[in-house]
Write a protein that holds these residues in place. Structure first.
Motif, PDB file in Angstrom:
ATOM      1  N   CYS A  34       0.770  -1.260   0.036  1.00 32.07           N
ATOM      2  CA  CYS A  34      -0.004   0.085  -0.123  1.00 32.07           C
ATOM      3  C   CYS A  34       0.927   1.339  -0.122  1.00 32.07           C
ATOM      4  O   CYS A  34       0.381   2.170  -0.378  1.00 32.07           O
ATOM      5  CB  CYS A  34      -0.976  -0.026   1.376  1.00 32.07           C
ATOM      6  SG  CYS A  34      -2.385  -0.842   1.141  1.00 32.07           S
ATOM      7  N   ARG A  35       1.957   1.162   0.480  1.00 34.48           N
ATOM      8  CA  ARG A  35       2.847   2.037   0.805  1.00 34.48           C
ATOM      9  C   ARG A  35       3.811   2.661  -0.581  1.00 34.48           C
ATOM     10  O   ARG A  35       4.079   3.673  -1.004  1.00 34.48           O
ATOM     11  CB  ARG A  35       3.782   2.404   1.972  1.00 34.48           C
ATOM     12  CG  ARG A  35       3.179   2.556   3.308  1.00 34.48           C
ATOM     13  CD  ARG A  35       3.405   2.031   4.302  1.00 34.48           C
ATOM     14  NE  ARG A  35       2.552   2.218   5.314  1.00 34.48           N
ATOM     15  CZ  ARG A  35       0.984   1.908   5.564  1.00 34.48           C
ATOM     16  NH1 ARG A  35       0.674   0.909   4.656  1.00 34.48           N
ATOM     17  NH2 ARG A  35       0.444   2.368   6.486  1.00 34.48           N
ATOM     18  N   LYS A  36       4.117   1.618  -1.435  1.00 36.17           N
ATOM     19  CA  LYS A  36       4.913   1.632  -2.592  1.00 36.17           C
ATOM     20  C   LYS A  36       4.884   0.448  -3.261  1.00 36.17           C
ATOM     21  O   LYS A  36       4.710  -0.767  -2.655  1.00 36.17           O
ATOM     22  CB  LYS A  36       6.200   2.227  -2.356  1.00 36.17           C
ATOM     23  CG  LYS A  36       7.199   1.070  -1.610  1.00 36.17           C
ATOM     24  CD  LYS A  36       8.466   1.802  -1.328  1.00 36.17           C
ATOM     25  CE  LYS A  36       9.468   0.794  -1.131  1.00 36.17           C
ATOM     26  NZ  LYS A  36      10.831   1.055  -1.205  1.00 36.17           N
ATOM     27  N   THR A  37       5.293   0.593  -4.581  1.00 38.27           N
ATOM     28  CA  THR A  37       5.293  -0.506  -5.505  1.00 38.27           C
ATOM     29  C   THR A  37       6.624  -1.601  -4.916  1.00 38.27           C
ATOM     30  O   THR A  37       7.590  -0.722  -4.655  1.00 38.27           O
ATOM     31  CB  THR A  37       5.484  -0.302  -6.847  1.00 38.27           C
ATOM     32  OG1 THR A  37       4.435   0.345  -7.279  1.00 38.27           O
ATOM     33  CG2 THR A  37       5.868  -1.501  -7.634  1.00 38.27           C
ATOM     34  N   MET A  38       6.689  -2.773  -4.832  1.00 38.68           N
ATOM     35  CA  MET A  38       7.922  -3.291  -4.413  1.00 38.68           C
ATOM     36  C   MET A  38       8.304  -4.551  -4.987  1.00 38.68           C
ATOM     37  O   MET A  38       7.276  -5.432  -5.496  1.00 38.68           O
ATOM     38  CB  MET A  38       7.628  -3.615  -2.767  1.00 38.68           C
ATOM     39  CG  MET A  38       7.457  -2.624  -1.840  1.00 38.68           C
ATOM     40  SD  MET A  38       7.014  -3.075  -0.024  1.00 38.68           S
ATOM     41  CE  MET A  38       8.949  -2.953   0.235  1.00 38.68           C
ATOM     42  N   ARG A  39       9.559  -5.170  -4.764  1.00 39.65           N
ATOM     43  CA  ARG A  39      10.021  -6.365  -5.470  1.00 39.65           C
ATOM     44  C   ARG A  39       9.849  -7.144  -4.417  1.00 39.65           C
ATOM     45  O   ARG A  39       9.811  -7.062  -3.217  1.00 39.65           O
ATOM     46  CB  ARG A  39      11.302  -5.886  -5.999  1.00 39.65           C
ATOM     47  CG  ARG A  39      11.439  -5.155  -7.243  1.00 39.65           C
ATOM     48  CD  ARG A  39      12.636  -4.731  -7.712  1.00 39.65           C
ATOM     49  NE  ARG A  39      13.301  -5.777  -8.304  1.00 39.65           N
ATOM     50  CZ  ARG A  39      14.425  -5.723  -8.987  1.00 39.65           C
ATOM     51  NH1 ARG A  39      15.257  -4.713  -8.904  1.00 39.65           N
ATOM     52  NH2 ARG A  39      14.987  -6.964  -9.401  1.00 39.65           N
ATOM     53  N   PHE A  40      10.028  -8.460  -4.793  1.00 37.34           N
ATOM     54  CA  PHE A  40       9.952  -9.403  -4.087  1.00 37.34           C
ATOM     55  C   PHE A  40      11.160  -9.640  -2.913  1.00 37.34           C
ATOM     56  O   PHE A  40      10.499  -9.790  -1.733  1.00 37.34           O
ATOM     57  CB  PHE A  40      10.076 -10.880  -4.700  1.00 37.34           C
ATOM     58  CG  PHE A  40      10.109 -12.182  -4.052  1.00 37.34           C
ATOM     59  CD1 PHE A  40       8.756 -12.990  -3.941  1.00 37.34           C
ATOM     60  CD2 PHE A  40      11.202 -12.720  -3.322  1.00 37.34           C
ATOM     61  CE1 PHE A  40       8.734 -14.097  -3.069  1.00 37.34           C
ATOM     62  CE2 PHE A  40      11.063 -14.001  -2.549  1.00 37.34           C
ATOM     63  CZ  PHE A  40       9.709 -14.674  -2.377  1.00 37.34           C
ATOM     64  N   ILE A  68      -3.341  -7.496  -5.934  1.00 37.44           N
ATOM     65  CA  ILE A  68      -2.385  -6.941  -6.344  1.00 37.44           C
ATOM     66  C   ILE A  68      -2.102  -7.359  -7.966  1.00 37.44           C
ATOM     67  O   ILE A  68      -2.525  -8.376  -8.415  1.00 37.44           O
ATOM     68  CB  ILE A  68      -1.278  -7.447  -5.461  1.00 37.44           C
ATOM     69  CG1 ILE A  68      -0.909  -8.741  -5.610  1.00 37.44           C
ATOM     70  CG2 ILE A  68      -1.333  -6.896  -4.042  1.00 37.44           C
ATOM     71  CD1 ILE A  68       0.381  -9.276  -4.869  1.00 37.44           C
ATOM     72  N   MET A  69      -1.052  -6.801  -8.269  1.00 36.36           N
ATOM     73  CA  MET A  69      -0.580  -6.714  -9.860  1.00 36.36           C
ATOM     74  C   MET A  69       0.789  -7.199  -9.569  1.00 36.36           C
ATOM     75  O   MET A  69       1.580  -6.594  -8.756  1.00 36.36           O
ATOM     76  CB  MET A  69      -0.859  -5.658 -10.563  1.00 36.36           C
ATOM     77  CG  MET A  69      -2.357  -5.243 -10.791  1.00 36.36           C
ATOM     78  SD  MET A  69      -2.257  -3.681 -11.833  1.00 36.36           S
ATOM     79  CE  MET A  69      -1.107  -2.838 -11.427  1.00 36.36           C
ATOM     80  N   GLU A  81       7.726  -6.820 -10.214  1.00 36.22           N
ATOM     81  CA  GLU A  81       7.256  -5.741  -9.346  1.00 36.22           C
ATOM     82  C   GLU A  81       5.913  -6.117  -8.835  1.00 36.22           C
ATOM     83  O   GLU A  81       5.113  -6.359  -9.518  1.00 36.22           O
ATOM     84  CB  GLU A  81       7.229  -4.252  -9.804  1.00 36.22           C
ATOM     85  CG  GLU A  81       8.764  -3.585  -9.810  1.00 36.22           C
ATOM     86  CD  GLU A  81       8.973  -2.338 -10.195  1.00 36.22           C
ATOM     87  OE1 GLU A  81      10.017  -1.661 -10.028  1.00 36.22           O
ATOM     88  OE2 GLU A  81       7.892  -1.902 -11.102  1.00 36.22           O
ATOM     89  N   TYR A  82       5.580  -5.716  -7.525  1.00 38.93           N
ATOM     90  CA  TYR A  82       4.244  -5.919  -6.903  1.00 38.93           C
ATOM     91  C   TYR A  82       3.480  -4.660  -6.602  1.00 38.93           C
ATOM     92  O   TYR A  82       4.057  -3.814  -5.977  1.00 38.93           O
ATOM     93  CB  TYR A  82       4.270  -6.724  -5.843  1.00 38.93           C
ATOM     94  CG  TYR A  82       4.624  -8.136  -6.116  1.00 38.93           C
ATOM     95  CD1 TYR A  82       3.853  -9.380  -6.882  1.00 38.93           C
ATOM     96  CD2 TYR A  82       5.885  -8.723  -5.982  1.00 38.93           C
ATOM     97  CE1 TYR A  82       4.048 -10.409  -7.153  1.00 38.93           C
ATOM     98  CE2 TYR A  82       6.253  -9.881  -6.311  1.00 38.93           C
ATOM     99  CZ  TYR A  82       5.440 -10.784  -6.739  1.00 38.93           C
ATOM    100  OH  TYR A  82       5.923 -12.070  -7.371  1.00 38.93           O
ATOM    101  N   SER A  83       2.363  -4.442  -7.124  1.00 36.81           N
ATOM    102  CA  SER A  83       1.666  -3.239  -6.721  1.00 36.81           C
ATOM    103  C   SER A  83       0.240  -3.485  -6.448  1.00 36.81           C
ATOM    104  O   SER A  83      -0.098  -4.730  -6.781  1.00 36.81           O
ATOM    105  CB  SER A  83       1.870  -2.135  -7.675  1.00 36.81           C
ATOM    106  OG  SER A  83       1.291  -2.510  -8.937  1.00 36.81           O
TER     107      SER A  83
END
Length: 113
Positions: A34-40, A68-69, A81-83
């Motif tokens: 929720c705070r930012k797009t993140m990698r695994f 999520i995407m 990336e996950y967002s």
């Protein structure tokens, strides 16, 4: 709800929501995303107690539920990336309210101790 209307014990919207986002790790994963797009690997560093296998499983479930995407970049090594999806973005104010409620609850419990 009308007085004569009965609740179907197999369908409860609250239980549906908690089933989709509840569990040991999904709350923390969603809190991060929720705070930012993140990698695994970023997620795994922030949540060190979760195994890679469990993180993968939880991310896949959230993706399957369209919360999520997962975006894969065509490069070597692969970058993923996950967002939040649009559906997940709609959940953000609810998660913020849940966070506020939780903080208030914890403060109240601490004051009672």
């Amino acid at each position: 709800m009308a007085q004569n209307q009965q609740i179907d014990p197999l369908f409860c919207p609250t239980e549906t929501a908690l089933g989709l986002i509840g569990g040991k790790w999904k709350g923390m994963i969603l809190w991060c995303i929720c705070r930012k797009t993140m990698r695994f690997n970023e997620l795994h560093r922030i949540i060190p107690d979760i195994s890679q296998r469990m993180l993968t499983k939880q991310l896949r479930e959230l993706e399957d539920h369209k919360i999520i995407m997962r975006k894969v970049y065509p490069q070597i090594p692969p970058k993923v990336e996950y967002s939040l999806s649009a559906h997940g973005e709609a959940l953000k104010p609810i998660l913020d309210q849940l966070e506020d409620w939780s903080r208030s609850y914890l403060e109240q419990r601490q004051a009672e101790s």
